[in-house]
Design a protein around this motif. Structure first.
Motif, PDB file in Angstrom:
ATOM      1  N   VAL A  50      -9.418 -48.340  35.339  1.00  0.00           N
ATOM      2  CA  VAL A  50     -10.806 -48.540  35.754  1.00  0.00           C
ATOM      3  C   VAL A  50     -10.901 -48.516  37.284  1.00  0.00           C
ATOM      4  CG1 VAL A  50     -12.714 -50.196  35.847  1.00  0.00           C
ATOM      5  CG2 VAL A  50     -11.506 -49.811  33.691  1.00  0.00           C
ATOM      6  N   LYS A  51      -9.988 -49.202  37.952  1.00  0.00           N
ATOM      7  CA  LYS A  51     -10.011 -49.242  39.413  1.00  0.00           C
ATOM      8  C   LYS A  51      -9.760 -47.864  40.019  1.00  0.00           C
ATOM      9  CE  LYS A  51      -8.509 -54.068  39.657  1.00  0.00           C
ATOM     10  NZ  LYS A  51      -7.413 -54.989  40.043  1.00  0.00           N
ATOM     11  N   ARG A  52      -8.884 -47.086  39.389  1.00  0.00           N
ATOM     12  CA  ARG A  52      -8.599 -45.760  39.908  1.00  0.00           C
ATOM     13  C   ARG A  52      -9.787 -44.815  39.706  1.00  0.00           C
ATOM     14  NH1 ARG A  52      -5.726 -45.856  43.764  1.00  0.00           N
ATOM     15  NH2 ARG A  52      -5.451 -43.585  43.552  1.00  0.00           N
ATOM     16  N   VAL A  53     -10.431 -44.916  38.542  1.00  0.00           N
ATOM     17  CA  VAL A  53     -11.630 -44.111  38.308  1.00  0.00           C
ATOM     18  C   VAL A  53     -12.703 -44.466  39.332  1.00  0.00           C
ATOM     19  CG1 VAL A  53     -13.546 -43.700  36.708  1.00  0.00           C
ATOM     20  CG2 VAL A  53     -11.193 -43.708  35.857  1.00  0.00           C
ATOM     21  N   ALA A  54     -12.881 -45.769  39.565  1.00  0.00           N
ATOM     22  CA  ALA A  54     -13.876 -46.215  40.547  1.00  0.00           C
ATOM     23  C   ALA A  54     -13.542 -45.679  41.936  1.00  0.00           C
ATOM     24  CB  ALA A  54     -13.946 -47.741  40.561  1.00  0.00           C
ATOM     25  N   ALA A  55     -12.273 -45.762  42.307  1.00  0.00           N
ATOM     26  CA  ALA A  55     -11.856 -45.291  43.632  1.00  0.00           C
ATOM     27  C   ALA A  55     -12.122 -43.798  43.789  1.00  0.00           C
ATOM     28  CB  ALA A  55     -10.376 -45.597  43.851  1.00  0.00           C
ATOM     29  N   GLY A  56     -11.887 -43.042  42.717  1.00  0.00           N
ATOM     30  CA  GLY A  56     -12.142 -41.617  42.771  1.00  0.00           C
ATOM     31  C   GLY A  56     -13.605 -41.288  42.974  1.00  0.00           C
ATOM     32  N   LEU A  57     -14.480 -42.205  42.595  1.00  0.00           N
ATOM     33  CA  LEU A  57     -15.921 -42.022  42.781  1.00  0.00           C
ATOM     34  C   LEU A  57     -16.419 -42.615  44.097  1.00  0.00           C
ATOM     35  CD1 LEU A  57     -17.096 -42.910  39.156  1.00  0.00           C
ATOM     36  CD2 LEU A  57     -17.119 -40.647  40.222  1.00  0.00           C
ATOM     37  N   GLY A  58     -15.486 -43.181  44.883  1.00  0.00           N
ATOM     38  CA  GLY A  58     -15.886 -43.792  46.148  1.00  0.00           C
ATOM     39  C   GLY A  58     -16.369 -45.222  45.987  1.00  0.00           C
ATOM     40  N   LEU A  59     -15.804 -45.943  45.003  1.00  0.00           N
ATOM     41  CA  LEU A  59     -16.214 -47.315  44.727  1.00  0.00           C
ATOM     42  C   LEU A  59     -14.995 -48.233  44.725  1.00  0.00           C
ATOM     43  CD1 LEU A  59     -18.529 -46.514  41.686  1.00  0.00           C
ATOM     44  CD2 LEU A  59     -19.327 -47.110  43.987  1.00  0.00           C
ATOM     45  N   ARG A  60     -15.212 -49.514  44.994  1.00  0.00           N
ATOM     46  CA  ARG A  60     -14.157 -50.517  44.873  1.00  0.00           C
ATOM     47  C   ARG A  60     -14.634 -51.611  43.938  1.00  0.00           C
ATOM     48  NH1 ARG A  60     -11.579 -55.042  47.343  1.00  0.00           N
ATOM     49  NH2 ARG A  60     -13.198 -55.440  48.869  1.00  0.00           N
ATOM     50  N   VAL A  61     -13.818 -51.933  42.963  1.00  0.00           N
ATOM     51  CA  VAL A  61     -14.171 -52.968  41.992  1.00  0.00           C
ATOM     52  C   VAL A  61     -13.986 -54.345  42.629  1.00  0.00           C
ATOM     53  CG1 VAL A  61     -13.616 -53.991  39.753  1.00  0.00           C
ATOM     54  CG2 VAL A  61     -13.519 -51.508  40.046  1.00  0.00           C
ATOM     55  N   LEU A  62     -15.063 -55.130  42.664  1.00  0.00           N
ATOM     56  CA  LEU A  62     -15.016 -56.477  43.231  1.00  0.00           C
ATOM     57  C   LEU A  62     -14.672 -57.521  42.186  1.00  0.00           C
ATOM     58  CD1 LEU A  62     -18.200 -56.385  45.517  1.00  0.00           C
ATOM     59  CD2 LEU A  62     -15.835 -55.835  46.124  1.00  0.00           C
ATOM     60  N   GLY A  63     -15.024 -57.259  40.940  1.00  0.00           N
ATOM     61  CA  GLY A  63     -14.734 -58.215  39.883  1.00  0.00           C
ATOM     62  C   GLY A  63     -15.272 -57.736  38.551  1.00  0.00           C
ATOM     63  N   VAL A  64     -14.666 -58.201  37.484  1.00  0.00           N
ATOM     64  CA  VAL A  64     -15.113 -57.885  36.130  1.00  0.00           C
ATOM     65  C   VAL A  64     -15.008 -59.156  35.300  1.00  0.00           C
ATOM     66  CG1 VAL A  64     -14.775 -56.455  34.074  1.00  0.00           C
ATOM     67  CG2 VAL A  64     -14.245 -55.521  36.342  1.00  0.00           C
ATOM     68  N   SER A  65     -16.108 -59.583  34.704  1.00  0.00           N
ATOM     69  CA  SER A  65     -16.099 -60.785  33.876  1.00  0.00           C
ATOM     70  C   SER A  65     -17.259 -60.730  32.900  1.00  0.00           C
ATOM     71  CB  SER A  65     -16.218 -62.047  34.744  1.00  0.00           C
ATOM     72  OG  SER A  65     -17.508 -62.122  35.344  1.00  0.00           O
ATOM     73  N   MET A  66     -17.187 -61.570  31.867  1.00  0.00           N
ATOM     74  CA  MET A  66     -18.280 -61.645  30.916  1.00  0.00           C
ATOM     75  C   MET A  66     -19.533 -62.213  31.573  1.00  0.00           C
ATOM     76  SD  MET A  66     -17.171 -60.331  28.153  1.00  0.00           S
ATOM     77  CE  MET A  66     -18.476 -60.814  27.016  1.00  0.00           C
ATOM     78  N   ARG A  67     -19.368 -62.964  32.625  1.00  0.00           N
ATOM     79  CA  ARG A  67     -20.510 -63.578  33.297  1.00  0.00           C
ATOM     80  C   ARG A  67     -21.330 -62.563  34.081  1.00  0.00           C
ATOM     81  NH1 ARG A  67     -20.125 -68.181  38.068  1.00  0.00           N
ATOM     82  NH2 ARG A  67     -22.373 -68.416  38.418  1.00  0.00           N
ATOM     83  N   SER A  68     -20.641 -61.684  34.801  1.00  0.00           N
ATOM     84  CA  SER A  68     -21.345 -60.745  35.696  1.00  0.00           C
ATOM     85  C   SER A  68     -21.218 -59.295  35.276  1.00  0.00           C
ATOM     86  CB  SER A  68     -20.809 -60.892  37.124  1.00  0.00           C
ATOM     87  OG  SER A  68     -19.430 -60.554  37.174  1.00  0.00           O
ATOM     88  N   GLY A  69     -20.330 -58.998  34.330  1.00  0.00           N
ATOM     89  CA  GLY A  69     -20.043 -57.613  34.027  1.00  0.00           C
ATOM     90  C   GLY A  69     -19.137 -57.038  35.094  1.00  0.00           C
ATOM     91  N   ILE A  70     -19.147 -55.734  35.273  1.00  0.00           N
ATOM     92  CA  ILE A  70     -18.364 -55.124  36.338  1.00  0.00           C
ATOM     93  C   ILE A  70     -19.216 -55.043  37.601  1.00  0.00           C
ATOM     94  CG2 ILE A  70     -18.995 -52.788  35.574  1.00  0.00           C
ATOM     95  CD1 ILE A  70     -16.249 -51.867  36.679  1.00  0.00           C
ATOM     96  N   VAL A  71     -18.631 -55.438  38.705  1.00  0.00           N
ATOM     97  CA  VAL A  71     -19.324 -55.410  39.998  1.00  0.00           C
ATOM     98  C   VAL A  71     -18.476 -54.580  40.949  1.00  0.00           C
ATOM     99  CG1 VAL A  71     -20.260 -56.767  41.897  1.00  0.00           C
ATOM    100  CG2 VAL A  71     -20.238 -57.724  39.582  1.00  0.00           C
TER     101      VAL A  71
END
Length: 271
Positions: A50-71
């Motif tokens: 997931v982090k690598r896919v995000a990076a390829g799109l120019g994004l950085r994953v800040l956190g993933v949880s049931m409370r906030s979802g993926i940010v």
């Protein structure tokens, strides 16, 4: 692992990244979203993908949880990066964009500082900040007063030098604006600083960073509370120069909020 399996994993990872653009949707409201979040939490290999896919799109994953979802947040020069001039256009501000970028940038910093005024607030996942338009405006003006006093003590000219810190170059613009500038129809004018703050809070609500909680019966004005998504973004913001300058000012806050400070940069990120 077969090519077909690898493709399915990549598709699932991209799907989870895509959910991050639906800021107001939470895993508790979507079974497929919840399943992907649980997979992220339980499967390190999937989390890495997931982090690598995000990076390829120019994004950085800040956190993933049931409370906030993926940010996630946009990396510098990413196609998803939202600059302040874009925000000004989206807010349909009629004033010159150069000045408005400065004013709205200050308002964004102030909202973050008021929602999370202490170091422990940034790392406490249970922290929920509350802000009001009047409070944000008063706080920014207190920062302006502090900077004005600093300039007077240094016997500086009325115009800050070009190489001055960002906030010292910005306080003039905000301080010279009226708090309220009603129009002929008794609506708040675009030049008013409270209009700037209102636009900022509305924008943050639209992107799932804040939630409008209705009129506060004590203050008789709209109250906004922070979301966990916003907290993750403020952790990212805390490493920026302008935010650090704001913290260094130690401008006065109400007693219930305490003083402004920030943790060491290494504690601000989950990864």
């Amino acid at each position: 692992m077969t090519i077909e399996t690898a493709g399915e994993d990549a598709e699932a990872a991209a799907l989870l990244v895509g959910y991050g653009f639906r800021a107001k949707l939470l895993p508790s409201r979507d079974d497929d979203y919840a399943m992907l979040v649980r997979r992220y939490e339980e499967d390190p290999d999937f989390g890495f993908l997931v982090k690598r896919v995000a990076a390829g799109l120019g994004l950085r994953v800040l956190g993933v949880s049931m409370r906030s979802g993926i940010v996630h947040t946009a990396l510098p020069n990413s196609v998803f990066e939202t600059r302040m001039d874009q925000f000004v256009r989206q807010a349909r501000v009629r004033e010159p964009r150069t000045a408005e970028r400065v004013l709205h940038g200050i308002a964004h910093l102030a909202v973050a500082a008021l929602c999370f005024p202490r170091a422990e607030d940034l790392v406490d996942d249970g922290r929920t900040g509350r802000v009001w338009v009047s409070e944000v405006d008063r706080y920014v003006r207190s920062v302006c007063d502090t900077l004005a006093e600093r300039a007077a003590e240094a016997e500086e000219d009325d115009d800050p030098p070009a190489d001055a810190p960002e906030l010292e170059r910005a306080w003039h613009a905000y301080r010279n604006r009226p708090e309220v500038a009603p129009t002929k129809k008794r609506r708040a004018g675009y030049a008013a600083t409270r209009t700037v703050v209102t636009n900022t809070l509305t924008y943050l609500c639209d992107y799932g960073m804040l939630k409008s909680m209705g009129v506060d019966p004590e203050r008789r004005e709209q109250m906004y509370r922070s979301t966990h998504r916003y907290q993750l973004h403020v952790r990212e913001l805390a490493a920026t120069r302008a935010y650090q300058e704001l913290l260094d000012l130690k401008a006065p806050l109400s007693a219930e909020r305490g003083g402004l400070s920030v943790t060491d940069e290494t504690t601000l990120y989950d990864d």
